[in-house]
Design an enzyme around this catalytic site. Structure first.
Site, PDB file in Angstrom:
ATOM      1  N   THR A 196      10.206 -12.048   9.558  1.00 27.80           N
ATOM      2  CA  THR A 196      10.237 -11.131   8.410  1.00 27.80           C
ATOM      3  C   THR A 196      10.850  -9.801   8.821  1.00 27.80           C
ATOM      4  OG1 THR A 196       8.172 -12.114   7.676  1.00 27.80           O
ATOM      5  CG2 THR A 196       8.802 -10.052   6.627  1.00 27.80           C
ATOM      6  N   GLY A 220       1.622  -7.539  -0.295  1.00 29.10           N
ATOM      7  CA  GLY A 220       1.504  -6.616  -1.428  1.00 29.10           C
ATOM      8  C   GLY A 220       0.816  -7.314  -2.588  1.00 29.10           C
ATOM      9  N   TYR A 259       5.381  -7.220  17.441  1.00 28.42           N
ATOM     10  CA  TYR A 259       5.532  -6.302  16.305  1.00 28.42           C
ATOM     11  C   TYR A 259       6.360  -5.089  16.731  1.00 28.42           C
ATOM     12  CZ  TYR A 259       4.117  -3.078  12.560  1.00 28.42           C
ATOM     13  OH  TYR A 259       4.107  -2.180  11.526  1.00 28.42           O
ATOM     14  N   PHE A 305       0.827  -1.213   0.000  1.00 29.70           N
ATOM     15  CA  PHE A 305       0.000   0.000   0.000  1.00 29.70           C
ATOM     16  C   PHE A 305       0.865   1.269   0.000  1.00 29.70           C
ATOM     17  CE2 PHE A 305      -1.769   2.797   3.501  1.00 29.70           C
ATOM     18  CZ  PHE A 305      -2.448   3.652   2.655  1.00 29.70           C
ATOM     19  N   ILE A 306       1.714   1.430   0.991  1.00 26.07           N
ATOM     20  CA  ILE A 306       2.518   2.666   1.077  1.00 26.07           C
ATOM     21  C   ILE A 306       3.600   2.668  -0.012  1.00 26.07           C
ATOM     22  CG2 ILE A 306       4.021   4.078   2.544  1.00 26.07           C
ATOM     23  CD1 ILE A 306       2.521   2.948   4.989  1.00 26.07           C
TER      24      ILE A 306
END
Ligand code: UDP
Length: 322
Positions: A96, A37, A150, A12-13
């Site tokens: 990740t 994505g 996170y 998105f970004i």
């Protein structure tokens, strides 16, 4: 002409940033593994001069090394994001985010390429010291609550990036992105605005988690990528951390009402306890508000788009998507 490598550029970004940089005559190469994505996010860029892309994992070291070689600046956006995804897949999130950033910094350090690291407002955790300043304490909950993995993984990314700057003089800039919204953002991973808009367009109900009194500030993605581009080109930003976000604070309940009012005021709200929405013992922050005086003082950036306009655009986008 500046050559950019955007990790997570089909997200998105990333796709909005790619669009902006190409528009400003930059050369842009995207690497994305399409885990969150999508090719459709960059479909409209494929025919543009100066654009290229590679579908791969950033942990594929030889591929990443070659792409870093061909770039002047690396913008590292590839990450596992979205509170729902994080709660459901903590292994993927931690691996990740930590290994991915390590791979990017290692490759960039070999060639001394500037790196912009995307961090998150989540690192402030459940701190109640609003507005959050870059120097504020990070207040995280127990490790038994998956959500905080996170914040912790992104905090490690920040520590590592700053260490590369201090020890190896690798030029890095850290941007802490607050809630960012706009067209192409999806709701599958928990993001509230696309979820509310899609729920409203489907006739409701709009699911408000908890008592709905928790607040957030939503910044338009176009404003966010403007800040990222300008900070990437600013030498005085190197070695520094910047909050990027809007100061327009809104409660989640109020957000739901505003979305409903724009689509159909008869749409009902449904209150869902956090335990049911995420996991037992889930912790949320009551308020999240950035202090953006640092980025304003350095480059004169302030968010321009009011929430009303952001919501109109997101509704229009989802209507067009059907
Ligand atoms: N939220 C909600 N309903 C939804 C999705 C999210 O009420 O369907 C709430 C969520 O609990 C949080 C806020 O909206 O308090 C923002 O959630 P999001 O996941 O977009 O971002 P966060 O700020 O939590 O990173």
């Amino acid at each position: 002409m500046v050559r950019y490598l955007i990790t997570g550029g089909a997200g998105f970004i990333g796709s909005h940033l790619a669009e902006r940089l190409l528009h400003h005559r930059g050369q842009v190469h995207v690497i994305d593994d399409l885990s969150t994505g999508a090719i459709r996010n960059i479909e409209h860029l494929k025919s543009l001069k100066g654009f290229g892309y590679t579908i791969d994992d950033i942990r594929n070291a030889p591929v990443l090394a070659e792409l870093v070689d061909g770039a002047d600046v690396v913008v590292h956006l590839a990450a596992a994001v979205g509170v729902q995804l994080i709660v459901e897949s903590p292994v993927r999130t931690i691996e990740t985010n930590v290994a991915g950033t390590e791979a990017v910094l290692t490759a960039a350090a070999k060639k001394r390429k500037k790196v912009i690291i995307a961090s998150t407002s989540e690192v402030y955790g459940k701190s109640a010291q609003v507005p959050f300043r870059e120097t504020s304490d990070l207040v995280l909950g127990a490790t038994t609550y998956g959500r905080w993995s996170y914040a912790c993984s992104k905090a490690i990314d920040e520590f590592l990036a700053l260490a590369y700057w201090r020890e190896k003089k690798l030029p890095v800039v850290i941007v802490r992105l607050f809630n960012t919204v706009g067209p192409r953002q999806v709701g599958h991973y928990g993001m509230v605005v696309p979820r509310f808009v899609k729920q409203a367009l489907a006739g409701g109900p709009i699911t408000v988690y908890g008592d709905g009194k928790q607040t957030r500030c939503f910044c338009d993605v176009a404003d966010v990528v403007e800040a990222v581009e300008r900070l990437a080109g600013e030498d005085r930003a190197v070695g520094e951390i910047f909050n990027i976000g809007s100061g327009e604070e809104v409660s989640v309940e109020d957000l739901a009402r505003r979305v409903a009012a724009k689509v159909d005021p008869r749409i009902p709200l449904k209150y869902v306890p956090y335990d049911e929405a995420y996991a037992v013992g889930f912790e949320d922050m009551r308020r999240r508000v950035p202090d953006v005086s640092k980025v304003r003082a350095l480059i004169g950036w302030t968010p321009r788009t009011p929430l009303d306009q952001i919501l109109d655009r997101v509704i229009e986008y989802h209507r067009a998507e059907g």
